[in-house]
Design an enzyme around this catalytic site. Structure first.
Site, PDB file in Angstrom:
ATOM      1  N   TYR A 157       0.845  -1.196   0.000  1.00 52.53           N
ATOM      2  CA  TYR A 157       0.000   0.000   0.000  1.00 52.53           C
ATOM      3  C   TYR A 157       0.880   1.245   0.000  1.00 52.53           C
ATOM      4  CZ  TYR A 157      -3.434  -3.488   1.377  1.00 52.53           C
ATOM      5  OH  TYR A 157      -4.226  -4.602   1.427  1.00 52.53           O
ATOM      6  N   HIS A 207      -6.005   2.394   0.255  1.00 47.90           N
ATOM      7  CA  HIS A 207      -5.739   2.127   1.681  1.00 47.90           C
ATOM      8  C   HIS A 207      -5.428   3.397   2.461  1.00 47.90           C
ATOM      9  CE1 HIS A 207      -5.076  -0.968   4.776  1.00 47.90           C
ATOM     10  NE2 HIS A 207      -5.555  -1.809   3.872  1.00 47.90           N
TER      11      HIS A 207
END
Length: 399
Positions: A157, A207
């Site tokens: 992420y 995210h």
């Protein structure tokens, strides 16, 4: 209805593979037991204490048939409510009670809910690599397995930063650069579309790695590549910005895996600010609230894509399948292959076939837990370094 008196409530915490998993078992005087998922892998022992020290004493002696009443009793008994530890503990019990009810009825859960609304639920899984060529290899393998929906990520992420400029003696953490992440991810979408055309739907998880204005820019830029959805553009405390994003782009947006409280999702649904709700079923308190949430989403045209990560038991994944087969608002089910040691603890395992997950036609949830092996995989706390996400100047941001 013959009473089914609860005689015991137990909680097992195991770590067969990378993640701690939490299972709740409810036993009744009719020699029927149920299992539920209460996994909160970062705080598993706290959930275990909640189940064994606080929920068990108020449940033993109660009639397991009265799920609705027991759910509300558990939720309000502590006065303060809707937190991740409490909700996961309640979920474990709630799922186990539904498991018992399904076994008493001789029905799989989706039939107990009212039957199916589809023949199978489309599945998506993850393709992750550090560079585009390796990502192509991952995608090719998943296409061969029949997947038509693939979540694509370059690196972890926030991406794999190559030009970080950090201060001297920088604080430890998982560093990323927001500008580079946006640039490389948009390029990833472009290259995937160039190579594969429209062979499959692309999903992507931001995210929470962007500031609100960056999220607006990213959503607008990615629109041309027609993603199936972009997940978690913003942290929950900044979701008011979604109305501005919605006003500027048609990019489908998904969020919800961090939600605990109905106040977090109610306005997003009613005001139609998202396309997909990604709640984690045990995080919101189990099957009982999930059924109601699914009905609310249907009324407002929001689709369900329950969070089904690797840190969930096969029991929890099976519950998601039952909900998805029944709920008309369900759209897709996340699916991550289950590792062998986890498979040894739970059976049967319901894998995706040719890009679909099919109905589970066993009474109740349909997944048993091998208690005799539980002691072989004791709980283990670790730091979870990935949650210490930092931008180049060292500021920690939501993970």
């Amino acid at each position: 209805m013959i009473p089914s008196i609860i005689t015991n409530v137990e909680c097992f915490v195991v770590k067969p593979d990378r993640h701690n998993l939490v299972v709740v078992k409810v036993t009744t005087d009719r020699n029927i037991t149920g299992y539920g998922c209460a996994t909160f892998q970062q705080r598993p022992k706290a959930v275990q204490v909640m189940v064994e020290e606080y929920l068990k004493p108020i449940l033993v002696g109660k009639d397991a048939n009265h799920i609705e009443d027991l759910w509300h009793m558990m939720m309000v008994n502590g006065y303060w409510r809707n937190g991740p530890v409490t909700n996961n503990a309640i979920s474990g019990v709630d799922m186990a009670l539904w498991d018992i009810k399904g076994k008493l009825a001789g029905m799989p859960l989706y039939q107990l809910f009212g039957g199916k609304s589809r023949d199978a639920i489309p599945a998506y899984t993850h393709a992750v690599a550090d560079n585009i060529e390796d990502l192509y290899i991952e995608i090719d393998g998943l296409l061969e397995q029949g997947y038509k929906h693939i979540r694509c990520q370059l690196g972890f992420y926030g991406g794999n930063p190559t030009r970080l400029h950090v201060p001297e003696n920088c604080t430890e953490g998982s560093y990323f650069d927001q500008d580079e992440y946006m640039e490389t991810t948009i390029k990833m979408f472009s290259l995937i579309r160039e190579k594969y055309g429209n062979q499959f739907h692309i999903l992507h998880d931001v995210h929470e790695r962007l500031f609100p204005n960056q999220a607006v820019q990213f959503a607008k830029e990615v629109e041309r590549y027609k993603p199936y959805f972009i997940e978690d553009l913003l942290p929950p405390d900044q979701n008011e910005w979604l109305s501005q994003i919605r006003a500027q782009t048609s990019t489908p947006m998904a969020t919800g895996e961090l939600f605990n409280n109905p106040l977090e999702w109610k306005s997003l649904i009613v005001n139609r600010q998202i396309d997909f709700l990604r709640c984690h079923v045990s995080q919101i308190g189990g099957i009982t609230p999930a059924l109601k949430l699914g009905a609310l989403c249907e009324a407002f045209g929001v689709r369900i894509a329950w969070h089904t990560p690797s840190d969930i038991t096969p029991i929890g994944a099976a519950v998601n399948t039952h909900l998805n087969i029944h709920l008309h608002s369900a759209a897709i089910q996340e699916n991550i292959p289950i590792k062998e040691r986890t498979r040894s603890l739970f059976s049967p395992i319901f894998d995706a076939r040719d890009g679909y997950i099919y109905p589970i036609d066993l009474p109740g949830i349909g997944v048993d837990f091998n208690e005799s092996l539980a002691g072989k995989y004791p709980v283990e706390y670790r730091m979870h370094e990935w949650t210490q996400a930092r931008i180049p100047d060292g500021t920690i941001v939501t993970p």
